[in-house]
Design a protein around this motif. Structure first.
Motif, PDB file in Angstrom:
ATOM      1  N   LEU A 136       0.813  -1.216   0.000  1.00  0.00           N
ATOM      2  CA  LEU A 136       0.000   0.000   0.000  1.00  0.00           C
ATOM      3  C   LEU A 136       0.850   1.271   0.000  1.00  0.00           C
ATOM      4  O   LEU A 136       0.364   2.340  -0.388  1.00  0.00           O
ATOM      5  CB  LEU A 136      -0.932   0.015   1.212  1.00  0.00           C
ATOM      6  CG  LEU A 136      -2.021  -1.051   1.238  1.00  0.00           C
ATOM      7  CD1 LEU A 136      -2.786  -0.996   2.558  1.00  0.00           C
ATOM      8  CD2 LEU A 136      -2.980  -0.882   0.060  1.00  0.00           C
ATOM      9  N   LEU A 137       2.082   1.160   0.441  1.00  0.00           N
ATOM     10  CA  LEU A 137       2.951   2.338   0.499  1.00  0.00           C
ATOM     11  C   LEU A 137       3.461   2.754  -0.872  1.00  0.00           C
ATOM     12  O   LEU A 137       4.060   3.818  -1.010  1.00  0.00           O
ATOM     13  CB  LEU A 137       4.131   2.062   1.436  1.00  0.00           C
ATOM     14  CG  LEU A 137       3.789   1.953   2.925  1.00  0.00           C
ATOM     15  CD1 LEU A 137       5.030   1.609   3.730  1.00  0.00           C
ATOM     16  CD2 LEU A 137       3.161   3.245   3.431  1.00  0.00           C
ATOM     17  N   GLN A 138       3.232   1.931  -1.876  1.00  0.00           N
ATOM     18  CA  GLN A 138       3.634   2.302  -3.225  1.00  0.00           C
ATOM     19  C   GLN A 138       2.726   3.411  -3.754  1.00  0.00           C
ATOM     20  O   GLN A 138       1.522   3.414  -3.507  1.00  0.00           O
ATOM     21  CB  GLN A 138       3.597   1.081  -4.144  1.00  0.00           C
ATOM     22  CG  GLN A 138       4.542  -0.029  -3.711  1.00  0.00           C
ATOM     23  CD  GLN A 138       4.471  -1.240  -4.607  1.00  0.00           C
ATOM     24  OE1 GLN A 138       4.020  -1.155  -5.743  1.00  0.00           O
ATOM     25  NE2 GLN A 138       4.940  -2.380  -4.105  1.00  0.00           N
ATOM     26  N   SER A 139       3.286   4.345  -4.475  1.00  0.00           N
ATOM     27  CA  SER A 139       2.537   5.526  -4.911  1.00  0.00           C
ATOM     28  C   SER A 139       1.484   5.167  -5.954  1.00  0.00           C
ATOM     29  O   SER A 139       1.646   4.227  -6.736  1.00  0.00           O
ATOM     30  CB  SER A 139       3.503   6.565  -5.480  1.00  0.00           C
ATOM     31  OG  SER A 139       4.196   6.045  -6.605  1.00  0.00           O
ATOM     32  N   GLY A 140       0.410   5.932  -5.947  1.00  0.00           N
ATOM     33  CA  GLY A 140      -0.623   5.801  -6.963  1.00  0.00           C
ATOM     34  C   GLY A 140      -1.419   4.514  -6.883  1.00  0.00           C
ATOM     35  O   GLY A 140      -1.957   4.044  -7.887  1.00  0.00           O
TER      36      GLY A 140
END
Length: 378
Positions: A136-140
């Protein structure tokens, strides 16, 4: 007092650990073996979908207090129960003999794709929650949450706090099965105010799978919902497969009586136990933290005291927090109708519903200790 009896507890989560420590606290000096299929030490699950997923607490903060030194913690999965020889068979072939058995094998996340090796995200276990947080910490990130019970709403709330674009798929009003229609409307409105897109559907749809990964849901009329991360939160199913052929357990759980007995010298407690919460009510499972603790204590007392033990009295209590709303409830769930305001107001106060089995109280964004709330309901 039961001296020298061998007790095997299948399940090393909250109910199993509570049963073990209660036996020792009641003076049981026999051998106790706790069987668990996770590599971690026993831990508490409620923070998985809230503070742990959000990164507010470390995994170490979830660990339950250390077990008594004279307990045997055996890592492994129970795969069969032989009541004739009084043994529990583990996946590695070891057979563990018992004089008394505690079934606390809990439940696992219900899958949206029942069969096959399809990757589904959920937050039932510690490893799953930690892996999901990293994703979830990945962007977009676009997230689709399937299911709008406590877990689904809590996870959706965390995803919005982490900056994800969130859609929530539900067949009924969010959390209505637990909180009732009044509070369910409050939580649905809060979710939408925080930018969650609610999709209310009549049919569950079919899974969309790409390279072994669940990527969305499709319907026969051509509608499709797709996302980078699809999280399933459609309830849990009891871990009863290891009981096949034993005469105990079924798809709905392990049926127990008022003393938590499933059979002579066998008790069950926690998410796997199927019982009537009030006399005459249909048997059900109650996967709540407080229930797991209190039923496990009652089950352990039955093993030590037999019919002299107190019957288990179910006093439901639960809590959840999502989208700026926090609610604690005590009493039979779900409450129906519009509540009476005891303190504060309908948006922030102490609320009461009167039902056929007594009163249900809720503290909605209202600071009231759990013990006081439960005393009111009692």
């Amino acid at each position: 007092m039961s001296q020298g009896l061998r007790t095997v507890i299948v399940g090393a989560s909250l109910a199993g650990v509570t049963a073990a420590t209660t036996l020792r606290a009641m003076g049981d000096a026999g051998e106790i073996t706790l069987v668990g299929d996770e590599a971690h030490a026993p831990y508490s699950r409620p923070p998985l979908s809230k503070d742990l997923l959000l990164g507010k607490v470390a995994p170490q903060a979830l660990m339950l207090p250390p077990l008594p030194a004279d307990l045997v913690l055996r890592q492994g999965a129970a795969v069969a129960l032989d009541r004739a020889t009084r043994t529990v068979l583990l996946a590695d072939g070891e057979r563990i003999p018992y004089d008394r058995l505690v079934i606390a094998s809990g439940a696992r996340a219900r899958r949206f794709v029942p069969q096959g090796q399809v990757r589904e995200w959920h937050v039932r276990g510690l490893d799953d929650a930690l892996a999901l947080r990293q994703r979830l910490l990945q962007s977009g990130t676009r997230v689709l949450v399937i299911g709008a019970g406590f877990i689904g709403m809590e996870v959706a709330s965390v995803c919005r706090e982490l900056g994800c674009e969130v859609s929530l798929l539900c067949r009924r009003e969010p959390v209505v099965d637990s909180l009732g229609p009044f509070l369910a409307r409050r939580f649905a409105q809060a979710a939408q105010a925080h930018g969650v897109v609610l999709h209310r559907i009549k049919e569950p749809g079919r899974p969309l799978v790409t390279r072994g990964r669940l990527t969305g849901v499709a319907w026969d009329d051509g509608r499709r919902l797709e996302a980078d991360v699809v999280i399933t939160a459609i309830g849990c199913q009891p871990n009863v497969e290891w009981l096949a052929g034993s005469g105990l357990g079924g798809p709905a759980g392990v049926a127990v009586d008022a003393y938590c007995r499933a059979a002579p010298d066998i008790v069950a407690a926690g998410d796997v136990a199927l019982f009537s919460p009030v006399p005459g009510a249909a048997p059900r499972r109650m996967p709540f933290w407080t229930h797991a603790v209190e039923q496990a204590r009652a089950a352990a007392a039955t093993l030590v005291q037999g019919d002299a033990a107190q019957p288990y009295h179910c006093a439901p209590y639960g809590w959840t927090a999502a989208f700026g709303l926090a609610v604690k409830l005590a009493g039979m769930l779900p409450p129906q109708g519009t509540p009476e305001v005891i303190e504060g107001n309908l948006d922030q106060g102490l609320l009461r519903w009167q039902g056929p089995h007594g009163s249900t109280f809720a503290a909605l964004n209202h600071k009231l200790p759990a013990i006081k709330l439960r005393r009111l309901a009692a």
